[in-house]
Scaffold this motif. Sequence first.
Motif, PDB file in Angstrom:
ATOM      1  N   ASP A 190       0.808  -1.222   0.000  1.00 15.07           N
ATOM      2  CA  ASP A 190       0.000   0.000   0.000  1.00 15.07           C
ATOM      3  C   ASP A 190       0.840   1.271   0.000  1.00 15.07           C
ATOM      4  N   ALA A 191       2.153   1.130  -0.013  1.00 16.33           N
ATOM      5  CA  ALA A 191       3.038   2.294   0.037  1.00 16.33           C
ATOM      6  C   ALA A 191       3.147   2.947  -1.342  1.00 16.33           C
ATOM      7  N   ALA A 192       3.479   4.233  -1.326  1.00 16.66           N
ATOM      8  CA  ALA A 192       3.698   4.951  -2.583  1.00 16.66           C
ATOM      9  C   ALA A 192       4.991   4.454  -3.227  1.00 16.66           C
ATOM     10  N   SER A 224       7.569   2.011  -5.240  1.00 13.95           N
ATOM     11  CA  SER A 224       7.811   0.569  -5.252  1.00 13.95           C
ATOM     12  C   SER A 224       7.370  -0.060  -3.933  1.00 13.95           C
ATOM     13  N   ALA A 225       6.805  -1.243  -4.027  1.00 15.37           N
ATOM     14  CA  ALA A 225       6.372  -1.950  -2.819  1.00 15.37           C
ATOM     15  C   ALA A 225       7.549  -2.620  -2.109  1.00 15.37           C
ATOM     16  N   GLU A 226       8.629  -2.853  -2.831  1.00 17.01           N
ATOM     17  CA  GLU A 226       9.806  -3.506  -2.264  1.00 17.01           C
ATOM     18  C   GLU A 226      10.629  -2.480  -1.483  1.00 17.01           C
ATOM     19  N   ARG A 227      10.968  -2.801  -0.251  1.00 24.69           N
ATOM     20  CA  ARG A 227      11.674  -1.868   0.640  1.00 24.69           C
ATOM     21  C   ARG A 227      12.820  -2.557   1.368  1.00 24.69           C
ATOM     22  N   LEU A 228      13.793  -1.752   1.789  1.00 26.96           N
ATOM     23  CA  LEU A 228      14.809  -2.155   2.750  1.00 26.96           C
ATOM     24  C   LEU A 228      14.656  -1.240   3.948  1.00 26.96           C
ATOM     25  N   THR A 229      14.741  -1.786   5.136  1.00 26.39           N
ATOM     26  CA  THR A 229      14.611  -0.973   6.335  1.00 26.39           C
ATOM     27  C   THR A 229      15.648  -1.395   7.369  1.00 26.39           C
ATOM     28  N   LEU A 230      16.103  -0.444   8.140  1.00 24.98           N
ATOM     29  CA  LEU A 230      16.996  -0.764   9.259  1.00 24.98           C
ATOM     30  C   LEU A 230      16.183  -1.461  10.339  1.00 24.98           C
ATOM     31  N   THR A 231      16.809  -2.379  11.027  1.00 17.60           N
ATOM     32  CA  THR A 231      16.104  -3.078  12.100  1.00 17.60           C
ATOM     33  C   THR A 231      15.965  -2.158  13.319  1.00 17.60           C
ATOM     34  N   ARG A 232      14.991  -2.463  14.148  1.00 21.58           N
ATOM     35  CA  ARG A 232      14.760  -1.661  15.358  1.00 21.58           C
ATOM     36  C   ARG A 232      16.013  -1.638  16.247  1.00 21.58           C
ATOM     37  N   GLU A 265       0.337  -1.821  13.421  1.00 21.45           N
ATOM     38  CA  GLU A 265      -0.437  -1.293  12.301  1.00 21.45           C
ATOM     39  C   GLU A 265       0.302  -0.163  11.583  1.00 21.45           C
ATOM     40  N   ALA A 266       1.166   0.534  12.280  1.00 25.39           N
ATOM     41  CA  ALA A 266       1.916   1.656  11.714  1.00 25.39           C
ATOM     42  C   ALA A 266       3.332   1.623  12.283  1.00 25.39           C
ATOM     43  N   PRO A 267       4.213   0.823  11.688  1.00 22.59           N
ATOM     44  CA  PRO A 267       5.558   0.664  12.243  1.00 22.59           C
ATOM     45  C   PRO A 267       6.314   1.971  12.464  1.00 22.59           C
TER      46      PRO A 267
END
Length: 75
Positions: free
Chosen positions: A11-13, A15-23, A55-57
């Motif tokens: 549902d993101a604007a 590309s749907a594919e993402r990389l994220t830093l861990t918490r 629901e909203a990281p």
Amino acid sequence: SRTFMALTAPDAAGSAERLTLTRGKLMQAGELVLLIAGEEKRQRLAVALTQPFDEAPVAALFSQDMPSISVLWAP
């Protein structure tokens, strides 16, 4: 521990594919900076901050156990 992880945000604007830093890695930072662009993203952030983390990281960035966070908004 892992530094980043791949995820899909359908549902993101953009590309749907993402990389994220861990918490865990984010918690090691001295300060966090969140850059949001556009009025729609600003409104989405405001809504996300009222929702549970699962629901909203992004809301987890503002929890008390996280480093100081600055939000930069580019209209």
